[in-house]
Design an enzyme around this catalytic site. Structure first.
Site, PDB file in Angstrom:
ATOM      1  N   GLU A  63     -14.231   5.922   0.703  1.00  0.00           N
ATOM      2  CA  GLU A  63     -14.900   4.630   0.830  1.00  0.00           C
ATOM      3  C   GLU A  63     -16.421   4.752   0.937  1.00  0.00           C
ATOM      4  O   GLU A  63     -17.155   3.929   0.376  1.00  0.00           O
ATOM      5  CB  GLU A  63     -14.343   3.880   2.044  1.00  0.00           C
ATOM      6  CG  GLU A  63     -12.935   3.361   1.877  1.00  0.00           C
ATOM      7  CD  GLU A  63     -11.881   4.449   2.007  1.00  0.00           C
ATOM      8  OE1 GLU A  63     -10.749   4.241   1.538  1.00  0.00           O
ATOM      9  OE2 GLU A  63     -12.205   5.522   2.582  1.00  0.00           O
ATOM     10  N   HIS A  80      -3.518  -0.899   9.223  1.00  0.00           N
ATOM     11  CA  HIS A  80      -3.478  -1.719   8.013  1.00  0.00           C
ATOM     12  C   HIS A  80      -3.620  -3.217   8.294  1.00  0.00           C
ATOM     13  O   HIS A  80      -3.463  -4.021   7.380  1.00  0.00           O
ATOM     14  CB  HIS A  80      -2.168  -1.502   7.244  1.00  0.00           C
ATOM     15  CG  HIS A  80      -2.009  -0.143   6.660  1.00  0.00           C
ATOM     16  ND1 HIS A  80      -1.573   0.933   7.397  1.00  0.00           N
ATOM     17  CD2 HIS A  80      -2.243   0.328   5.408  1.00  0.00           C
ATOM     18  CE1 HIS A  80      -1.528   2.006   6.630  1.00  0.00           C
ATOM     19  NE2 HIS A  80      -1.942   1.671   5.421  1.00  0.00           N
TER      20      HIS A  80
END
Length: 337
Positions: A60, A129
């Site tokens: 990322e 998540h």
């Protein structure tokens, strides 16, 4: 107008912008051939080619760093972080580079970067998540933070984000991906159990950033909220019969303070609701704004309804969410004083 889920509306927004502006690029982890974990980018690579819609490595920080360079160069990158929980490795790039380039360069450079990411609960993803990190971005000068609550707004807001000349964090509520969540259930076998599609124009249109919407008109109490909680707040008002006005903020930064003031001055009472943890959540900022701007109109203390101050629990996800019952309790507290 065709009926679209939020997934389809977001896909349509990306499709429209890829066709309209050759500087727009869409990339991220598994978003090309595979079409993304939630299929938001499905079909875009096939239609627009591998140089306009492509996969990135699982990294990322590097993904966002590359996008910042592209934006400073003159492109309009749209990056997908697979889950908001994965955005933390890129946080330094977002905060130290993307948010500050316009200021550090005295306006010579800017970064028209959009970072899309699914956030919040609804898939039993737990603390890796299902987090709601929006407050981390609203604190950063130079960033705009957007959260839609329905397919129509999702498409219009995403188009506005892509066309904006500054970096935008675009958080997509997972519970709303397959259509408007009706909000009436604290628990469900599947988070999509009550979803339906809604009408969304096919072509280009924009919903302006920084403008809230009244999701439900009322006169007894104001609920300030966004994303999935808009539907939960409406459900709580309907189930209790309380004449609550639900203000869908849509953009958290810049927030529509005029819409907030108008509603709270009208009702004299305020409940702030979000899915993120209570302490230092964006609701605290909303409470401060209401206190500063509406103190002489308030008839009761401001109430906050939020997630627990705990790591996100897998097994107790639907208890962690502020559901209609907890929202209803907050509405009643606001009216008791």
């Amino acid at each position: 107008m065709p009926a679209m889920t939020m997934i389809q509306a977001l896909n349509s927004a990306l499709d429209v912008m890829l066709a309209k502006d050759p500087d727009v690029l869409v990339f991220g982890e598994d978003i090309g051939y595979f079409g993304g974990v939630f299929r938001v980018t499905e079909g875009l690579q096939k239609k627009h080619g591998q140089t306009r819609c492509f996969d990135s490595p699982i990294g990322e920080a590097g993904l966002v760093a590359a996008a910042i360079g592209m934006g400073a160069y003159g492109l309009r990158p749209v990056v997908e972080i697979q889950f908001a929980d994965y955005i933390y490795p890129a946080y330094d790039q977002i905060v130290s580079e993307a948010a500050r380039i316009r200021y550090r360069s005295a306006g010579e450079f800017h970064v028209p970067l959009t970072i899309r990411t699914p956030y919040g609960g609804g898939i039993y993803g737990g603390q890796t998540h299902s987090q709601s990190p929006e407050a981390l971005f609203t604190h950063v000068t130079g960033l705009k933070t957007v959260i839609p609550s329905n397919p129509y707004d999702a498409k219009g807001l995403l188009i506005s984000a892509i066309e904006d000349d500054d970096p935008v964090i675009f958080l997509e509520p997972k519970r709303l991906y397959n259509g408007p969540f009706d909000g009436h259930h604290d628990k469900a076998v599947t988070p999509w159990a009550k979803h339906k599609a809604s009408e969304v124009p096919e072509g280009h249109y924009a919903v302006p950033l920084g403008k809230a919407a009244t999701a439900r008109a009322g006169s007894a109490v104001t609920v300030l909220t966004y994303g999935t909680m808009v539907h939960v707040a409406i459900a709580a008002a309907e189930e209790t019969g309380i004449d609550a006005e639900v203000v869908d903020l849509r953009t958290l930064m810049p927030v529509d303070i005029d819409a907030i003031v108008r509603s709270v001055q009208k009702t004299g009472r305020c409940v702030v609701a979000h899915e993120a943890t209570l302490t230092s959540g964006f609701g605290a900022e909303l409470c401060a704004l209401v206190q500063e701007h509406c103190f002489w109109h308030l008839e009761a203390p401001i109430q906050r309804v939020a997630g627990w101050d705990t790591p996100y629990p897998h097994a107790f996800e639907w208890d962690y969410f502020p559901g209609p019952k907890r929202l209803a309790d907050g509405l009643k507290r606001a009216l008791e004083n």
